[in-house]
Design a protein around this motif. Structure first.
Motif, PDB file in Angstrom:
ATOM      1  N   HIS A  99       0.844  -1.147  -0.047  1.00 16.24           N
ATOM      2  CA  HIS A  99      -0.455   0.209  -0.293  1.00 16.24           C
ATOM      3  C   HIS A  99       1.082   0.834   0.302  1.00 16.24           C
ATOM      4  O   HIS A  99       0.099   2.531   0.286  1.00 16.24           O
ATOM      5  CB  HIS A  99      -0.544   0.221   1.357  1.00 16.24           C
ATOM      6  CG  HIS A  99      -0.038   0.423   2.263  1.00 16.24           C
ATOM      7  ND1 HIS A  99      -0.846   1.350   3.476  1.00 16.24           N
ATOM      8  CD2 HIS A  99       0.840  -0.441   2.990  1.00 16.24           C
ATOM      9  CE1 HIS A  99      -0.281   0.928   4.532  1.00 16.24           C
ATOM     10  NE2 HIS A  99       0.997  -0.390   4.246  1.00 16.24           N
ATOM     11  N   HIS A 100       1.783   0.696   0.202  1.00 18.07           N
ATOM     12  CA  HIS A 100       3.068   2.186  -0.532  1.00 18.07           C
ATOM     13  C   HIS A 100       2.467   3.216  -1.732  1.00 18.07           C
ATOM     14  O   HIS A 100       3.144   2.414  -2.879  1.00 18.07           O
ATOM     15  CB  HIS A 100       4.451   1.526   0.013  1.00 18.07           C
ATOM     16  CG  HIS A 100       5.058   1.627   1.341  1.00 18.07           C
ATOM     17  ND1 HIS A 100       4.817   0.348   1.442  1.00 18.07           N
ATOM     18  CD2 HIS A 100       5.193   2.847   2.432  1.00 18.07           C
ATOM     19  CE1 HIS A 100       5.116  -0.113   2.849  1.00 18.07           C
ATOM     20  NE2 HIS A 100       5.668   1.326   3.704  1.00 18.07           N
ATOM     21  N   VAL A 101       1.994   4.203  -1.478  1.00 14.12           N
ATOM     22  CA  VAL A 101       2.102   5.023  -2.910  1.00 14.12           C
ATOM     23  C   VAL A 101       3.384   5.283  -3.374  1.00 14.12           C
ATOM     24  O   VAL A 101       3.690   5.406  -4.985  1.00 14.12           O
ATOM     25  CB  VAL A 101       1.925   7.040  -2.650  1.00 14.12           C
ATOM     26  CG1 VAL A 101       2.873   7.249  -1.863  1.00 14.12           C
ATOM     27  CG2 VAL A 101       1.120   6.899  -3.596  1.00 14.12           C
TER      28      VAL A 101
ATOM     29  N   VAL B  83      16.500   5.481  10.655  1.00 13.89           N
ATOM     30  CA  VAL B  83      15.471   6.548  11.497  1.00 13.89           C
ATOM     31  C   VAL B  83      13.887   6.971  10.973  1.00 13.89           C
ATOM     32  O   VAL B  83      14.195   6.189  10.094  1.00 13.89           O
ATOM     33  CB  VAL B  83      16.730   7.436  10.659  1.00 13.89           C
ATOM     34  CG1 VAL B  83      15.684   9.582  11.175  1.00 13.89           C
ATOM     35  CG2 VAL B  83      18.187   7.123  10.302  1.00 13.89           C
ATOM     36  N   SER B  84      13.520   6.933  11.840  1.00 14.90           N
ATOM     37  CA  SER B  84      12.097   7.399  12.189  1.00 14.90           C
ATOM     38  C   SER B  84      12.094   8.391  11.705  1.00 14.90           C
ATOM     39  O   SER B  84      11.970   9.382  12.727  1.00 14.90           O
ATOM     40  CB  SER B  84      11.384   6.110  13.316  1.00 14.90           C
ATOM     41  OG  SER B  84      11.619   4.757  12.822  1.00 14.90           O
ATOM     42  N   THR B  85      10.639   8.786  11.088  1.00 17.27           N
ATOM     43  CA  THR B  85       9.958  10.457  10.634  1.00 17.27           C
ATOM     44  C   THR B  85       8.955  10.451  10.827  1.00 17.27           C
ATOM     45  O   THR B  85       8.563   9.738  10.169  1.00 17.27           O
ATOM     46  CB  THR B  85      10.767  11.382   9.358  1.00 17.27           C
ATOM     47  OG1 THR B  85      10.506  10.337   7.838  1.00 17.27           O
ATOM     48  CG2 THR B  85      12.589  11.461   9.354  1.00 17.27           C
TER      49      THR B  85
ATOM     50  N   GLY C   9      17.842   7.607   0.226  1.00 13.27           N
ATOM     51  CA  GLY C   9      17.513   6.091   0.413  1.00 13.27           C
ATOM     52  C   GLY C   9      16.277   5.456   0.313  1.00 13.27           C
ATOM     53  O   GLY C   9      16.419   4.180   0.616  1.00 13.27           O
ATOM     54  N   GLY C  10      15.594   6.531   1.526  1.00 18.32           N
ATOM     55  CA  GLY C  10      14.372   5.683   2.142  1.00 18.32           C
ATOM     56  C   GLY C  10      13.282   5.958   1.299  1.00 18.32           C
ATOM     57  O   GLY C  10      12.895   5.755   0.706  1.00 18.32           O
ATOM     58  N   GLY C  11      12.539   5.793   2.368  1.00 26.58           N
ATOM     59  CA  GLY C  11      10.692   5.971   1.547  1.00 26.58           C
ATOM     60  C   GLY C  11      10.001   5.202   2.510  1.00 26.58           C
ATOM     61  O   GLY C  11      10.083   5.798   4.388  1.00 26.58           O
ATOM     62  N   GLY C  12       8.308   5.702   2.070  1.00 27.29           N
ATOM     63  CA  GLY C  12       7.313   5.746   3.350  1.00 27.29           C
ATOM     64  C   GLY C  12       6.458   6.228   3.342  1.00 27.29           C
ATOM     65  O   GLY C  12       6.358   5.991   1.711  1.00 27.29           O
ATOM     66  N   HIS C  13       5.328   6.989   3.765  1.00 27.91           N
ATOM     67  CA  HIS C  13       4.114   7.793   3.876  1.00 27.91           C
ATOM     68  C   HIS C  13       4.825   8.807   4.147  1.00 27.91           C
ATOM     69  O   HIS C  13       5.546   8.939   4.739  1.00 27.91           O
ATOM     70  CB  HIS C  13       2.893   6.945   4.523  1.00 27.91           C
ATOM     71  CG  HIS C  13       3.465   5.661   4.117  1.00 27.91           C
ATOM     72  ND1 HIS C  13       2.633   4.776   3.296  1.00 27.91           N
ATOM     73  CD2 HIS C  13       3.666   4.748   4.977  1.00 27.91           C
ATOM     74  CE1 HIS C  13       2.933   3.215   3.170  1.00 27.91           C
ATOM     75  NE2 HIS C  13       3.248   3.031   4.427  1.00 27.91           N
ATOM     76  N   ALA C  14       3.673   9.816   3.462  1.00 29.24           N
ATOM     77  CA  ALA C  14       4.014  10.868   3.505  1.00 29.24           C
ATOM     78  C   ALA C  14       4.262  11.204   5.349  1.00 29.24           C
ATOM     79  O   ALA C  14       4.597  12.459   5.191  1.00 29.24           O
ATOM     80  CB  ALA C  14       2.919  12.084   2.914  1.00 29.24           C
TER      81      ALA C  14
ATOM     82  N   PHE D  79      14.501   6.129   6.623  1.00 27.49           N
ATOM     83  CA  PHE D  79      15.441   5.554   5.580  1.00 27.49           C
ATOM     84  C   PHE D  79      17.004   5.366   6.781  1.00 27.49           C
ATOM     85  O   PHE D  79      16.837   5.241   7.863  1.00 27.49           O
ATOM     86  CB  PHE D  79      16.311   6.770   5.459  1.00 27.49           C
ATOM     87  CG  PHE D  79      16.799   7.969   6.154  1.00 27.49           C
ATOM     88  CD1 PHE D  79      15.709   8.861   6.085  1.00 27.49           C
ATOM     89  CD2 PHE D  79      17.726   7.634   6.049  1.00 27.49           C
ATOM     90  CE1 PHE D  79      16.568  10.434   7.363  1.00 27.49           C
ATOM     91  CE2 PHE D  79      18.776   9.710   7.093  1.00 27.49           C
ATOM     92  CZ  PHE D  79      17.626   9.878   7.395  1.00 27.49           C
ATOM     93  N   SER D  80      17.592   4.663   6.380  1.00 25.88           N
ATOM     94  CA  SER D  80      19.063   3.718   6.786  1.00 25.88           C
ATOM     95  C   SER D  80      19.742   4.701   6.796  1.00 25.88           C
ATOM     96  O   SER D  80      20.148   5.431   5.860  1.00 25.88           O
ATOM     97  CB  SER D  80      19.414   2.402   6.534  1.00 25.88           C
ATOM     98  OG  SER D  80      18.130   1.778   6.813  1.00 25.88           O
ATOM     99  N   SER D  81      21.262   4.670   7.593  1.00 32.33           N
ATOM    100  CA  SER D  81      21.906   5.800   7.516  1.00 32.33           C
ATOM    101  C   SER D  81      24.072   4.896   8.537  1.00 32.33           C
ATOM    102  O   SER D  81      23.046   4.646   9.207  1.00 32.33           O
ATOM    103  CB  SER D  81      22.391   7.371   8.263  1.00 32.33           C
ATOM    104  OG  SER D  81      22.921   7.887   8.101  1.00 32.33           O
TER     105      SER D  81
HETATM  106  P1  AMP Z   1       9.404   3.314  10.799  1.00 37.71           P
HETATM  107  O1  AMP Z   1       9.647   4.157  10.870  1.00 37.71           O
HETATM  108  O2  AMP Z   1      10.208   2.591  11.160  1.00 37.71           O
HETATM  109  O3  AMP Z   1       8.258   2.906  11.552  1.00 37.71           O
HETATM  110  O4  AMP Z   1       9.454   3.357   9.152  1.00 37.71           O
HETATM  111  C1  AMP Z   1       7.428   3.761   8.583  1.00 37.71           C
HETATM  112  C2  AMP Z   1       7.692   4.024   7.522  1.00 37.71           C
HETATM  113  O5  AMP Z   1       8.928   4.580   6.832  1.00 37.71           O
HETATM  114  C3  AMP Z   1       7.441   2.478   6.707  1.00 37.71           C
HETATM  115  O6  AMP Z   1       6.088   2.683   6.624  1.00 37.71           O
HETATM  116  C4  AMP Z   1       8.733   2.074   6.979  1.00 37.71           C
HETATM  117  O7  AMP Z   1       8.041   0.882   5.622  1.00 37.71           O
HETATM  118  C5  AMP Z   1       8.775   3.723   5.713  1.00 37.71           C
HETATM  119  N1  AMP Z   1      10.194   3.027   6.081  1.00 37.71           N
HETATM  120  C6  AMP Z   1      11.078   2.759   6.818  1.00 37.71           C
HETATM  121  N2  AMP Z   1      12.483   2.959   7.375  1.00 37.71           N
HETATM  122  C7  AMP Z   1      12.766   2.812   5.922  1.00 37.71           C
HETATM  123  C8  AMP Z   1      13.800   2.153   4.530  1.00 37.71           C
HETATM  124  N3  AMP Z   1      14.807   2.071   5.238  1.00 37.71           N
HETATM  125  N4  AMP Z   1      13.230   2.278   3.260  1.00 37.71           N
HETATM  126  C9  AMP Z   1      12.155   2.175   2.933  1.00 37.71           C
HETATM  127  N5  AMP Z   1      11.020   2.722   3.883  1.00 37.71           N
HETATM  128  C10 AMP Z   1      11.391   3.180   5.287  1.00 37.71           C
END
Ligand code: AMP
Ligand code: MN
Ligand code: MN
Length: 350
Positions: free
Chosen positions: A122-124, A286-288, A304-309, A314-316
Motif C-alpha cells: 500500500h506504499h504510494v 531513522v524514523s520520521t 535512500g529510504g521511503g514510506g508514507h507522507a 531511511f538507513s544511515s
Molecule cells: P518506521 O519509522 O520504521 O516505523 O517506518 C515508517 C514508515 O517508513 C514505514 O512505512 C516503513 O515502511 C517506511 N520505512 C522505514 N524505513 C525505511 C527504509 N529504510 N526504506 C524504505 N522505507 C522505510
C-alpha cells in the motif's frame, strides 16, 4: 464499492488469484525489520492458504530471523523458515508491505529469481517490481489488500487469520487515529472482530507492555530530545537518538525501541519528529513523522529510504550529527498534495 476495489483492477485481482491457485509451493516474504503490517499481512495470508491445503513457507530477509518480541503473539509463526531454507528460485513468491525489492533484504535475490512475483503493498512509492501487483495506496494497511484477496480466493477468515490482519490494521492506522483511518478500515475491523478476537489482548501485546529497561532507555532518549523551532520551514523539528550503548547499558534489544517515536512526535511545537536508532551492527535506522505539512516520505526517499507522507524512514551509516545535517534541509514544506492535503488543525492527532 470500497477503495480497494477501485484502486486495484479486476484483471489484477484475477491474475493474482490464478497464480496462487495454480502454484505448488508458495514462498511468502515481507520487508526487513518487520512491523505489525508486514508480519500480519504475510502470516494472515499464509495461514489462510496453509489451511486450504497449500504448501506455504514464509520469511523475511534480516540477517537473523527473529520476530520482534511485540509481535511474538501472532499466530502462524510455524510457517517461518530461515533464508537458507527458503526456495532459491521460487515458482511463486509473494511480497508484503515492501515498496521496493531492496526492502526484502537477504530475500531480494530470491525475488529476483522467482518465476512469478506477486507484490502486495500500500506504499504510494511502490516501484512495482513484480510480475503481478496488488498495490493500493489508498489502503490503510497491506492487511486491507490481503483481506480482500483472501475473500476473492474463497478462503475463510478464522480468528487466527483475523488476529494477523487486525494487528496490521491497528498498527498502521495508529489504533485508528491516523489520517488513513477510512470507513473501509473501520468496516474491516468490524468484520475481523466478528471472529471473536479480543482487541484489548492485542492492544496490550502491541503497546502496553515493555521490560523495565525500556523506561531507562526511553528516559535517556527523551532527556536529550532537541527542539529546533526554526527547522522544517519554521514549523519546528524535534529529534533525538537511541544508541546501541544506551541499549547495552540496560540490556535492551533493538526491537524494543520502535515506540520511542510515538512519544517524541507528540510535541506541539514541532511539525516533524525524528528518532535515530542504532542497531546492534552500528547502523542507524531513522524514523520520521510529520503532522501533514512536510512530506517526510519525499525527504527520506532523497536519502535512500521511503514510506508514507506522514511516516517514513531511511538507513544511515553516518554519525548522528551528519545524518541530521543531511536530513534537516530536506524537511521543507510545501503542503502535501491530495489526497493527503488538509493539514490538521493545531493540537489534533496527525
Ligand atoms: P518506521 O519509522 O520504521 O516505523 O517506518 C515508517 C514508515 O517508513 C514505514 O512505512 C516503513 O515502511 C517506511 N520505512 C522505514 N524505513 C525505511 C527504509 N529504510 N526504506 C524504505 N522505507 C522505510
Ligand atoms: Mn511496514
Ligand atoms: Mn504498511
Amino acid at each position: 464499492m470500497t477503495a480497494i476495489e477501485t484502486a486495484i483492477g479486476e484483471p489484477d485481482w484475477r491474475r493474482a488469484a490464478d497464480l496462487i491457485h495454480g502454484a505448488g509451493t508458495l514462498a511468502l516474504a515481507c520487508h526487513v525489520s518487520p512491523d505489525g503490517d508486514a508480519l500480519g499481512s504475510m502470516l494472515g495470508l499464509g495461514l489462510a492458504l496453509a489451511r486450504s491445503g497449500k504448501k506455504v513457507v514464509a520469511s523475511f530477509g534480516d540477517r537473523v530471523l527473529e520476530v520482534p518480541r511485540l509481535l511474538r503473539f501472532l499466530p502462524g509463526q510455524d510457517l517461518l523458515v530461515k533464508a537458507a531454507a527458503y526456495p532459491a528460485e521460487p515458482d511463486l513468491m509473494i511480497t508484503f508491505d515492501a515498496s521496493t525489492m531492496e526492502r526484502l533484504g537477504l530475500l531480494a535475490p530470491h525475488a529476483g529469481k522467482a518465476r512469478e512475483l506477486v507484490v502486495i503493498d500500500h506504499h504510494v512509492s511502490n516501484t512495482r517490481f513484480g510480475t503481478a501487483h496488488l498495490v493500493d495506496p489508498s489502503a490503510a494497511s497491506t492487511t486491507m489488500v490481503v483481506e480482500e484477496l483472501i475473500h476473492r480466493l474463497g478462503l475463510p477468515v478464522d480468528r487466527s487469520v483475523a488476529t494477523c490482519l487486525y494487528a496490521g490494521l491497528v498498527t498502521d492506522t495508529g489504533s485508528f487515529r491516523h489520517s488513513v483511518t477510512t470507513p473501509a478500515a473501520h468496516a474491516m475491523a468490524g468484520r475481523l472482530l466478528e471472529t471473536g478476537l479480543r482487541p484489548e489482548e492485542l492492544a496490550r501485546e502491541l503497546w502496553d507492555r515493555s521490560p523495565y529497561a525500556y523506561l531507562r532507555v526511553l528516559g535517556a532518549a527523551l532527556g536529550r530530545a532537541t527542539l529546533e523551532p526554526d527547522a522544517a520551514g519554521g514549523h519546528g523539528l524535534v529529534w533525538t537518538f537511541v544508541s546501541r550503548a544506551d541499549r547495552a547499558a540496560e540490556g535492551l534489544p533493538y526491537d524494543e525501541v520502535e515506540g520511542v517515536i510515538d512519544v517524541v512526535r507528540r510535541v506541539d511545537e514541532a511539525e516533524v519528529a525524528v528518532v535515530l536508532k542504532e542497531d546492534d551492527d552500528g547502523g542507524w535506522n531513522v524514523s520520521t513523522r510529520s503532522k501533514g505539512v512536510v512530506d517526510v516520505a519525499r525527504a527520506c526517499a532523497a536519502l535512500g529510504g521511503g514510506g508514507h507522507a506522514r511516516a517514513a524512514g531511511f538507513s544511515s551509516a553516518l554519525a548522528v550529527p551528519d545524518t541530521m545535517a543531511a536530513l534537516r534541509p530536506l524537511l521543507t514544506p510545501p503542503l502535501l498534495t491530495p489526497p493527503l492535503l488538509t493539514p490538521p488543525p493545531p493540537r489534533t492527532e496527525p
